[in-house]
Write a protein that holds these residues in place. Structure first.
Motif, PDB file in Angstrom:
ATOM      1  N   THR A  56       1.101  -1.315  -0.033  1.00 35.63           N
ATOM      2  CA  THR A  56       0.068   0.048  -0.070  1.00 35.63           C
ATOM      3  C   THR A  56       0.846   1.545   0.194  1.00 35.63           C
ATOM      4  OG1 THR A  56      -1.946   1.539   0.942  1.00 35.63           O
ATOM      5  CG2 THR A  56       0.144   0.355   3.154  1.00 35.63           C
ATOM      6  N   ILE A  57       0.353   2.345   0.129  1.00 34.81           N
ATOM      7  CA  ILE A  57       1.040   3.661   0.459  1.00 34.81           C
ATOM      8  C   ILE A  57       0.650   4.435   1.358  1.00 34.81           C
ATOM      9  CG2 ILE A  57      -0.763   4.552  -1.534  1.00 34.81           C
ATOM     10  CD1 ILE A  57       1.996   6.415  -2.613  1.00 34.81           C
ATOM     11  N   GLU A  58       1.880   4.814   2.080  1.00 38.65           N
ATOM     12  CA  GLU A  58       1.324   5.764   3.133  1.00 38.65           C
ATOM     13  C   GLU A  58       0.370   7.036   2.565  1.00 38.65           C
ATOM     14  OE1 GLU A  58       4.716   7.769   5.773  1.00 38.65           O
ATOM     15  OE2 GLU A  58       5.208   8.179   3.533  1.00 38.65           O
ATOM     16  N   SER A  60      -3.221   6.929   4.323  1.00 37.93           N
ATOM     17  CA  SER A  60      -4.533   6.258   4.789  1.00 37.93           C
ATOM     18  C   SER A  60      -4.620   4.314   3.650  1.00 37.93           C
ATOM     19  CB  SER A  60      -6.074   7.020   4.132  1.00 37.93           C
ATOM     20  OG  SER A  60      -5.496   8.135   4.481  1.00 37.93           O
ATOM     21  N   GLY A  61      -3.608   4.217   3.013  1.00 38.28           N
ATOM     22  CA  GLY A  61      -3.585   2.989   3.304  1.00 38.28           C
ATOM     23  C   GLY A  61      -3.312   1.998   4.136  1.00 38.28           C
ATOM     24  N   ILE A  62      -3.000   2.612   4.739  1.00 42.06           N
ATOM     25  CA  ILE A  62      -1.798   1.963   5.956  1.00 42.06           C
ATOM     26  C   ILE A  62      -3.390   1.163   6.727  1.00 42.06           C
ATOM     27  CG2 ILE A  62      -0.350   1.066   7.596  1.00 42.06           C
ATOM     28  CD1 ILE A  62       1.420   3.678   6.824  1.00 42.06           C
ATOM     29  N   ILE A 123      -3.279  -2.471  -2.190  1.00 38.07           N
ATOM     30  CA  ILE A 123      -4.458  -2.044  -1.518  1.00 38.07           C
ATOM     31  C   ILE A 123      -4.334  -0.199  -1.445  1.00 38.07           C
ATOM     32  CG2 ILE A 123      -5.633  -1.688   0.660  1.00 38.07           C
ATOM     33  CD1 ILE A 123      -5.723  -4.807   0.968  1.00 38.07           C
ATOM     34  N   ASP A 124      -5.169   0.319  -1.549  1.00 36.87           N
ATOM     35  CA  ASP A 124      -5.713   1.891  -1.453  1.00 36.87           C
ATOM     36  C   ASP A 124      -6.479   2.361  -0.702  1.00 36.87           C
ATOM     37  OD1 ASP A 124      -3.714   4.306  -0.809  1.00 36.87           O
ATOM     38  OD2 ASP A 124      -3.963   4.269  -2.818  1.00 36.87           O
ATOM     39  N   ASP A 125      -7.288   3.481  -0.212  1.00 33.42           N
ATOM     40  CA  ASP A 125      -8.387   4.212   0.465  1.00 33.42           C
ATOM     41  C   ASP A 125      -8.814   4.718  -0.400  1.00 33.42           C
ATOM     42  OD1 ASP A 125      -6.591   5.621   0.151  1.00 33.42           O
ATOM     43  OD2 ASP A 125      -7.135   7.574   1.617  1.00 33.42           O
ATOM     44  N   PHE A 126      -8.804   5.386  -1.543  1.00 30.12           N
ATOM     45  CA  PHE A 126      -9.069   6.007  -2.519  1.00 30.12           C
ATOM     46  C   PHE A 126      -8.461   4.879  -4.478  1.00 30.12           C
ATOM     47  CE2 PHE A 126     -11.735   8.789  -0.120  1.00 30.12           C
ATOM     48  CZ  PHE A 126     -12.275   8.901  -0.037  1.00 30.12           C
TER      49      PHE A 126
HETATM   50 NA    NA Z   1      -3.963   6.866  -0.359  1.00 32.29          NA
END
Ligand code: NA
Ligand code: G4P
Ligand code: NA
Length: 194
Positions: A56-58, A60-62, A123-126
């Protein structure tokens, strides 16, 4: 995912036709029980995919990645947006352009944590314009690893990222897909219940 959509409707704020604010449970304050359910849902959808790592990427994906990692029993790696004191050399890196913010950032992942034997779930939030996912895909490619698919908490289906990634033949599982944010209202793309 019904629970998530209900949360978006009850707590999300439509800031414009393009931007949804979800600071009460995803991007600032985090709802752990919802994240747990989201992690279980991702794990359920990818349980037979042979995943060995989540990328993921820092920042909000964490949170959603952690719960998916618990359920799949695999480590979670987050790409860093800034140089860290201890992370130097030996890096995969990629450029991520944000149309929303009008800036380009380097993201990086240590070569220690992804290798050619890995099967990666991103995985990511948006998912908006897809630039973050493209950057993560690029890093997996540099590692000669395989991407098994992408898991997204909220996809803005009216922006181009989702179709761009799917057109590459990559599986994308989004737990809520927004059709429109017009007139201050959230409208979802209909899907089979899960
Ligand atoms: Na993100
Ligand atoms: P892209 O990767 O799909 O091209 O996205 P874009 O550049 O448009 O997005 C930049 C940042 O804004 C990302 O977070 C992304 O998750 C977020 N974002 C995009 N659209 C929305 C939206 O409608 N609502 C919210 N709340 N966020 C959105 P980031 O800067 O990486 O921040 P974070 O992960 O630290 O939260
Ligand atoms: Na974000």
């Amino acid at each position: 995912m019904r629970l998530l959509k209900e949360k978006i409707v009850s707590e999300g704020k439509v800031l414009s036709e393009n931007v949804l604010k979800v600071d009460t449970f995803l991007n600032h304050q985090i709802d752990p029980l919802l994240m747990q359910a989201i992690g279980e849902e991702f794990a359920n959808r990818y349980k037979d995919a042979g995943i060995t790592k989540i990328l993921t990427i820092e920042s909000s994906g964490i949170a959603p990645s952690m719960f998916a990692g618990i359920n799949l029993g695999v480590p979670v790696i987050f790409a860093r947006k800034r140089k860290s004191l201890t992370l130097s050399g030996n890096l995969y890196s990629s450029k991520v352009h944000s149309f929303t913010k009008g800036e380009t950032n380097d993201i990086s992942v240590s070569k220690d944590f992804i290798g050619s034997e890995d099967i990666v779930l991103i995985i990511d939030d948006f998912l908006a314009n897809g630039q973050a996912v493209l950057g993560l895909l690029d890093i997996v490619e540099q590692a000669n690893a395989k991407t098994s698919g992408v898991g997204i908490v909220i996809e803005k289906g009216f922006q181009t990222g989702g179709s761009m990634v799917r057109e590459k033949g990559i599986r994308v599982e989004s737990l809520a897909i927004i059709k429109s944010l017009a007139d201050g209202k959230v409208e979802f793309v209909e899907e089979s219940p899960s």
